[in-house]
Design a protein around this motif. Sequence first.
Motif, PDB file in Angstrom:
ATOM      1  N   TYR A 262     -23.270   1.692 -41.084  1.00  0.00           N
ATOM      2  CA  TYR A 262     -24.348   2.228 -40.257  1.00  0.00           C
ATOM      3  C   TYR A 262     -25.386   1.141 -39.972  1.00  0.00           C
ATOM      4  O   TYR A 262     -25.838   0.967 -38.837  1.00  0.00           O
ATOM      5  CB  TYR A 262     -24.993   3.413 -40.989  1.00  0.00           C
ATOM      6  N   THR A 263     -25.748   0.393 -41.014  1.00  0.00           N
ATOM      7  CA  THR A 263     -26.742  -0.678 -40.853  1.00  0.00           C
ATOM      8  C   THR A 263     -26.234  -1.754 -39.909  1.00  0.00           C
ATOM      9  O   THR A 263     -26.960  -2.220 -39.021  1.00  0.00           O
ATOM     10  CB  THR A 263     -27.070  -1.305 -42.222  1.00  0.00           C
TER      11      THR A 263
ATOM     12  N   ILE B   4     -26.700  -3.939 -32.472  1.00  0.00           N
ATOM     13  CA  ILE B   4     -27.407  -3.558 -31.245  1.00  0.00           C
ATOM     14  C   ILE B   4     -28.727  -4.312 -31.135  1.00  0.00           C
ATOM     15  O   ILE B   4     -29.081  -4.832 -30.067  1.00  0.00           O
ATOM     16  CB  ILE B   4     -27.653  -2.040 -31.230  1.00  0.00           C
ATOM     17  N   THR B   5     -29.468  -4.400 -32.238  1.00  0.00           N
ATOM     18  CA  THR B   5     -30.754  -5.093 -32.222  1.00  0.00           C
ATOM     19  C   THR B   5     -30.584  -6.566 -31.875  1.00  0.00           C
ATOM     20  O   THR B   5     -31.304  -7.118 -31.039  1.00  0.00           O
ATOM     21  CB  THR B   5     -31.448  -4.961 -33.589  1.00  0.00           C
TER      22      THR B   5
ATOM     23  N   ILE C  83     -22.696  -1.249 -29.923  1.00  0.00           N
ATOM     24  CA  ILE C  83     -22.892   0.160 -29.568  1.00  0.00           C
ATOM     25  C   ILE C  83     -21.657   0.972 -29.943  1.00  0.00           C
ATOM     26  O   ILE C  83     -21.763   2.098 -30.460  1.00  0.00           O
ATOM     27  CB  ILE C  83     -23.200   0.294 -28.062  1.00  0.00           C
ATOM     28  N   THR C  84     -20.478   0.392 -29.701  1.00  0.00           N
ATOM     29  CA  THR C  84     -19.236   1.087 -30.058  1.00  0.00           C
ATOM     30  C   THR C  84     -19.162   1.365 -31.549  1.00  0.00           C
ATOM     31  O   THR C  84     -18.850   2.483 -31.976  1.00  0.00           O
ATOM     32  CB  THR C  84     -18.023   0.242 -29.625  1.00  0.00           C
ATOM     33  N   SER C  85     -19.448   0.338 -32.360  1.00  0.00           N
ATOM     34  CA  SER C  85     -19.373   0.517 -33.814  1.00  0.00           C
ATOM     35  C   SER C  85     -20.420   1.527 -34.290  1.00  0.00           C
ATOM     36  O   SER C  85     -20.155   2.346 -35.178  1.00  0.00           O
ATOM     37  CB  SER C  85     -19.571  -0.828 -34.525  1.00  0.00           C
ATOM     38  N   PHE C  86     -21.607   1.485 -33.693  1.00  0.00           N
ATOM     39  CA  PHE C  86     -22.675   2.409 -34.083  1.00  0.00           C
ATOM     40  C   PHE C  86     -22.277   3.853 -33.783  1.00  0.00           C
ATOM     41  O   PHE C  86     -22.466   4.748 -34.615  1.00  0.00           O
ATOM     42  CB  PHE C  86     -23.957   2.039 -33.340  1.00  0.00           C
ATOM     43  N   LEU C  87     -21.706   4.084 -32.618  1.00  0.00           N
ATOM     44  CA  LEU C  87     -21.290   5.427 -32.240  1.00  0.00           C
ATOM     45  C   LEU C  87     -20.168   5.930 -33.138  1.00  0.00           C
ATOM     46  O   LEU C  87     -20.120   7.117 -33.506  1.00  0.00           O
ATOM     47  CB  LEU C  87     -20.845   5.449 -30.772  1.00  0.00           C
ATOM     48  N   LEU C  88     -19.256   5.039 -33.513  1.00  0.00           N
ATOM     49  CA  LEU C  88     -18.169   5.441 -34.405  1.00  0.00           C
ATOM     50  C   LEU C  88     -18.712   5.927 -35.742  1.00  0.00           C
ATOM     51  O   LEU C  88     -18.224   6.905 -36.316  1.00  0.00           O
ATOM     52  CB  LEU C  88     -17.213   4.258 -34.635  1.00  0.00           C
TER      53      LEU C  88
END
Length: 450
Positions: free
Chosen positions: A35-36, A42-43, A87-92
């Motif tokens: 999650y981090t 993204i940041t 963004i892809t990894s965050f959404l997953l």
Amino acid sequence: MWKFQQAFRSDPHRSDPAGSSVERAFWESENEAEYTIGWVRITVGLALFVSGFLVSSETAGFAQEYNLTQLRVTALTTVAAFLALGITSFLLVIRRHFRPWMAFALVTGDALIIGASLYFALNDIGLAGNWVVTIPTIWAVPLLLAVGALRYRPIVQLWATSATMIAVVGVAAGLGFSPTGDANPAETQGVSRLLSLPPYIMRTIMLLLMGLVTALAMARSRRLLIRIARETAKRANLARFLPAEIVPLVGDNDVATWRQGRRQQGAILFVDIRGFTAYAEKLDPARLSVFISSFRRRVMRATEASEGVIDKFIGDGALIVFGIPEPREDDCARAIACAHRILSLVDQWNIKRGFDPPIRVGIGIHSGEMYYGLVGDEHRLEFTVLGDTVNVAAKIEQATKRFDATLLASETVVMQAGQQHAWVAVGWEPLGGRGERVGLFAFAGTKPYE
């Protein structure tokens, strides 16, 4: 992040593979890491994209003068690709579709993006593979590895390092690598563009981001250590008040759940020293303390050998439970075996110390439904076993005085242990709730039945 952690921990469909608090802390940290890493990607991607856009805008004329327009487009495209992957990894992760193997796919994607960026940047300005280290994108390598350090998965980090090196070496070899490092005039002109102001600004920004990401990795490590230290302190405090067999179970589960308690079948054994009050009057406090400690050590040895749980010591007596945390078919048999072990250890103790009169104990055993759980508050928790079964076991132990018996067990215990041939009925007593009569049996075997 806190909401994500709470949601993950409350997921009723997940299984906890951790066998201890430390393992559970690392396991939770691994999921938190993904999650981090998602929002860090993204940041960082936004920071690089915005800074790259600003640098490109402020130095547009400079870029046209030195033919850096294509290099600028390549850099912005690279950053956009990293941002999309983030963004892809965050959404997953937030949609709970993330699986451990996806970490390998994501770092492989990073390596491919770096390789493509290096290739097109060098190819656009006519440089050979020797100049791969001069492209600003190469500075993204340590940045991505720093992001990967937020995980506690060395195998993923090793794969990320290997994939990135394969990509970089592949680009260098594909564009032609000169062992001597000699450059032709065209290449020298191309290198001068890479040493101009815009590329150096991007290198500086990535260096700053590397520092911030590594600081974040250190903060996560520190937070994990503090969490483990607190868990260790919590378990140490629990160990002060709870039976040793119960502490790991409470430490790995919610205390609130244990406070609700549980009803189940089990066997209860009470043991008490006969005539202890008169005996204690002859001892000074120091010798009395040694005496009680010696007796309790023998009870603990017998209990441990029989896989029971000492609920509590009560002066010169003890309450021992069989069937925690889960009931077993041999609970009654193990309770009887524990009683015989106690009697054997007491006999050895009498011979060793030459007590006159010899130490005698009374033991009562009963089986049935019981309640067990935690009572108290956060300052003092106590494990307790309650119910009619406990009361009856205590009364059976007291009945050993009237029947002049060392060991008595209820009919239920004898039948469930399958030892009818080794016991003899001595009476029926109104020991249960509402005056229920309980059959009492004394051991009549020639040797302990175990």
